[in-house]
Design a protein around this motif. Sequence first.
Motif, PDB file in Angstrom:
ATOM      1  N   TRP A  61       0.807  -1.221   0.000  1.00  0.00           N
ATOM      2  CA  TRP A  61       0.000   0.000   0.000  1.00  0.00           C
ATOM      3  C   TRP A  61       0.843   1.275   0.000  1.00  0.00           C
ATOM      4  CZ3 TRP A  61      -4.912  -0.319  -1.218  1.00  0.00           C
ATOM      5  CH2 TRP A  61      -5.568  -1.545  -1.018  1.00  0.00           C
ATOM      6  N   SER A  62       2.142   1.168   0.107  1.00  0.00           N
ATOM      7  CA  SER A  62       2.980   2.354   0.260  1.00  0.00           C
ATOM      8  C   SER A  62       2.920   3.290  -0.946  1.00  0.00           C
ATOM      9  CB  SER A  62       4.420   1.968   0.579  1.00  0.00           C
ATOM     10  OG  SER A  62       4.970   1.201  -0.458  1.00  0.00           O
ATOM     11  N   ASP A  63       2.661   2.766  -2.137  1.00  0.00           N
ATOM     12  CA  ASP A  63       2.573   3.627  -3.329  1.00  0.00           C
ATOM     13  C   ASP A  63       1.208   4.288  -3.481  1.00  0.00           C
ATOM     14  OD1 ASP A  63       5.175   3.053  -4.034  1.00  0.00           O
ATOM     15  OD2 ASP A  63       4.613   1.374  -5.330  1.00  0.00           O
ATOM     16  N   VAL A  64       0.231   3.858  -2.686  1.00  0.00           N
ATOM     17  CA  VAL A  64      -1.137   4.367  -2.811  1.00  0.00           C
ATOM     18  C   VAL A  64      -1.431   5.460  -1.782  1.00  0.00           C
ATOM     19  CG1 VAL A  64      -3.574   3.694  -2.817  1.00  0.00           C
ATOM     20  CG2 VAL A  64      -1.858   2.104  -3.675  1.00  0.00           C
ATOM     21  N   VAL A  65      -0.773   5.402  -0.623  1.00  0.00           N
ATOM     22  CA  VAL A  65      -1.087   6.350   0.451  1.00  0.00           C
ATOM     23  C   VAL A  65      -0.574   7.754   0.140  1.00  0.00           C
ATOM     24  CG1 VAL A  65      -1.218   4.615   2.275  1.00  0.00           C
ATOM     25  CG2 VAL A  65       0.954   5.749   1.820  1.00  0.00           C
ATOM     26  N   ALA A  66      -1.255   8.732   0.737  1.00  0.00           N
ATOM     27  CA  ALA A  66      -0.882  10.139   0.580  1.00  0.00           C
ATOM     28  C   ALA A  66       0.315  10.466   1.471  1.00  0.00           C
ATOM     29  CB  ALA A  66      -2.079  11.029   0.960  1.00  0.00           C
ATOM     30  N   GLU A  67       1.032  11.518   1.122  1.00  0.00           N
ATOM     31  CA  GLU A  67       2.129  12.014   1.953  1.00  0.00           C
ATOM     32  C   GLU A  67       1.564  12.549   3.256  1.00  0.00           C
ATOM     33  OE1 GLU A  67       5.443  12.116   1.456  1.00  0.00           O
ATOM     34  OE2 GLU A  67       5.338  11.126  -0.475  1.00  0.00           O
ATOM     35  N   PRO A  68       2.212  12.403   4.351  1.00  0.00           N
ATOM     36  CA  PRO A  68       3.412  11.595   4.546  1.00  0.00           C
ATOM     37  C   PRO A  68       3.055  10.113   4.541  1.00  0.00           C
ATOM     38  CG  PRO A  68       2.681  12.448   6.652  1.00  0.00           C
ATOM     39  CD  PRO A  68       1.758  13.010   5.606  1.00  0.00           C
ATOM     40  N   GLU A  69       3.916   9.301   4.024  1.00  0.00           N
ATOM     41  CA  GLU A  69       3.640   7.869   3.867  1.00  0.00           C
ATOM     42  C   GLU A  69       3.898   7.102   5.158  1.00  0.00           C
ATOM     43  OE1 GLU A  69       5.917   6.673   0.459  1.00  0.00           O
ATOM     44  OE2 GLU A  69       4.759   7.946  -0.877  1.00  0.00           O
ATOM     45  N   VAL A  70       3.198   7.522   6.227  1.00  0.00           N
ATOM     46  CA  VAL A  70       3.346   6.887   7.536  1.00  0.00           C
ATOM     47  C   VAL A  70       1.980   6.427   8.024  1.00  0.00           C
ATOM     48  CG1 VAL A  70       5.367   8.256   8.171  1.00  0.00           C
ATOM     49  CG2 VAL A  70       3.077   9.055   8.815  1.00  0.00           C
ATOM     50  N   LEU A  71       2.006   5.508   8.982  1.00  0.00           N
ATOM     51  CA  LEU A  71       0.770   5.134   9.655  1.00  0.00           C
ATOM     52  C   LEU A  71       0.386   6.276  10.594  1.00  0.00           C
ATOM     53  CD1 LEU A  71       1.438   1.446  10.763  1.00  0.00           C
ATOM     54  CD2 LEU A  71      -0.058   2.220   8.933  1.00  0.00           C
ATOM     55  N   PHE A  72      -0.896   6.491  10.744  1.00  0.00           N
ATOM     56  CA  PHE A  72      -1.391   7.470  11.695  1.00  0.00           C
ATOM     57  C   PHE A  72      -1.967   6.717  12.881  1.00  0.00           C
ATOM     58  CE2 PHE A  72      -0.579  10.304   8.405  1.00  0.00           C
ATOM     59  CZ  PHE A  72      -0.771  11.604   8.837  1.00  0.00           C
ATOM     60  N   GLN A  73      -1.841   7.281  14.072  1.00  0.00           N
ATOM     61  CA  GLN A  73      -2.398   6.679  15.274  1.00  0.00           C
ATOM     62  C   GLN A  73      -3.880   7.038  15.307  1.00  0.00           C
ATOM     63  OE1 GLN A  73      -0.004   8.223  18.468  1.00  0.00           O
ATOM     64  NE2 GLN A  73       1.871   7.472  17.536  1.00  0.00           N
ATOM     65  N   GLY A  74      -4.715   6.098  14.879  1.00  0.00           N
ATOM     66  CA  GLY A  74      -6.145   6.352  14.726  1.00  0.00           C
ATOM     67  C   GLY A  74      -6.925   6.398  16.024  1.00  0.00           C
ATOM     68  N   GLY A  75      -6.369   5.852  17.076  1.00  0.00           N
ATOM     69  CA  GLY A  75      -7.060   5.850  18.360  1.00  0.00           C
ATOM     70  C   GLY A  75      -6.605   4.697  19.222  1.00  0.00           C
ATOM     71  N   PRO A  76      -7.099   4.669  20.459  1.00  0.00           N
ATOM     72  CA  PRO A  76      -6.617   3.677  21.425  1.00  0.00           C
ATOM     73  C   PRO A  76      -7.219   2.275  21.276  1.00  0.00           C
ATOM     74  CG  PRO A  76      -8.226   5.115  22.464  1.00  0.00           C
ATOM     75  CD  PRO A  76      -8.000   5.647  21.079  1.00  0.00           C
ATOM     76  N   VAL A  77      -8.250   2.110  20.460  1.00  0.00           N
ATOM     77  CA  VAL A  77      -8.892   0.805  20.305  1.00  0.00           C
ATOM     78  C   VAL A  77      -8.202   0.023  19.181  1.00  0.00           C
ATOM     79  CG1 VAL A  77     -11.055  -0.411  19.872  1.00  0.00           C
ATOM     80  CG2 VAL A  77     -11.103   1.804  21.040  1.00  0.00           C
ATOM     81  N   SER A  78      -7.835  -1.206  19.456  1.00  0.00           N
ATOM     82  CA  SER A  78      -7.187  -2.106  18.482  1.00  0.00           C
ATOM     83  C   SER A  78      -6.004  -1.455  17.769  1.00  0.00           C
ATOM     84  CB  SER A  78      -8.203  -2.597  17.449  1.00  0.00           C
ATOM     85  OG  SER A  78      -9.209  -3.351  18.049  1.00  0.00           O
ATOM     86  N   PRO A  79      -5.012  -0.956  18.504  1.00  0.00           N
ATOM     87  CA  PRO A  79      -3.883  -0.281  17.861  1.00  0.00           C
ATOM     88  C   PRO A  79      -3.018  -1.184  16.984  1.00  0.00           C
ATOM     89  CG  PRO A  79      -3.454  -0.574  20.198  1.00  0.00           C
ATOM     90  CD  PRO A  79      -4.876  -1.002  19.957  1.00  0.00           C
ATOM     91  N   ASP A  80      -3.193  -2.503  17.101  1.00  0.00           N
ATOM     92  CA  ASP A  80      -2.452  -3.421  16.243  1.00  0.00           C
ATOM     93  C   ASP A  80      -3.164  -3.685  14.924  1.00  0.00           C
ATOM     94  OD1 ASP A  80      -0.433  -3.663  18.119  1.00  0.00           O
ATOM     95  OD2 ASP A  80      -1.359  -5.395  19.079  1.00  0.00           O
ATOM     96  N   GLY A  81      -4.384  -3.168  14.771  1.00  0.00           N
ATOM     97  CA  GLY A  81      -5.144  -3.318  13.537  1.00  0.00           C
ATOM     98  C   GLY A  81      -4.996  -2.080  12.669  1.00  0.00           C
ATOM     99  N   ALA A  82      -5.327  -2.216  11.406  1.00  0.00           N
ATOM    100  CA  ALA A  82      -5.218  -1.088  10.474  1.00  0.00           C
ATOM    101  C   ALA A  82      -6.556  -0.830   9.803  1.00  0.00           C
ATOM    102  CB  ALA A  82      -4.151  -1.373   9.429  1.00  0.00           C
TER     103      ALA A  82
END
Length: 187
Positions: A58-79
């Motif tokens: 998915w790295s070529d599809v995501v917008a800059e910056p090409e990092v994971l964002f911390q979406g919240g405290p629930v299921s932090p190991d999921g995407a």
Amino acid sequence: MSDATPQPGMLLVATPQLIDPNFADTVVLLLDVDDDGALGVVLNRPSPVSVSEVLAGWSDVVAEPEVLFQGGPVSPDGALAIGWLSDADDVPVGFREVSGPLGVVDLDTPVELIDGSLSGMRIFAGYAGWGAQQLDGEIEEGSWYVVPGTPTDVFREDPATLWRDVLRRQPGELAWHSTRPVDPELN
């Protein structure tokens, strides 16, 4: 201050009164809101982890910056991925509309079926969730402003000023909160 009803596509902007470290100074995009509760992702918490380290395809599809964002405290190991459609008439397999051109992208979908259909995509580790009536209670106690969101809020290259910028564009007195000092006692 904000009389809007929470619904998918709206933003929750943390008020100065919200001191929970998971949500202080955050902007949350609501993805689902119903009688059972609400679900959203924090938009202004980029992590130092690059998408290519975790979800290389998915790295070529995501917008800059090409990092994971911390979406919240629930299921932090999921995407969870949010996409912005390029063309409303070209909805790819694996895309579920949230509001207008914004939607959730199923990361189990082959990348080639999604690539080219999106103007932007962002991947979040974890999410924010509220049980039935919990979010309404937090809004009523003054922890959140509920305001309209735009796709550009989700895909900013630098989300550092998102909190202030979202408040600044609001009508009336709500915009004044965008200029509050971090420590009001220093004012």
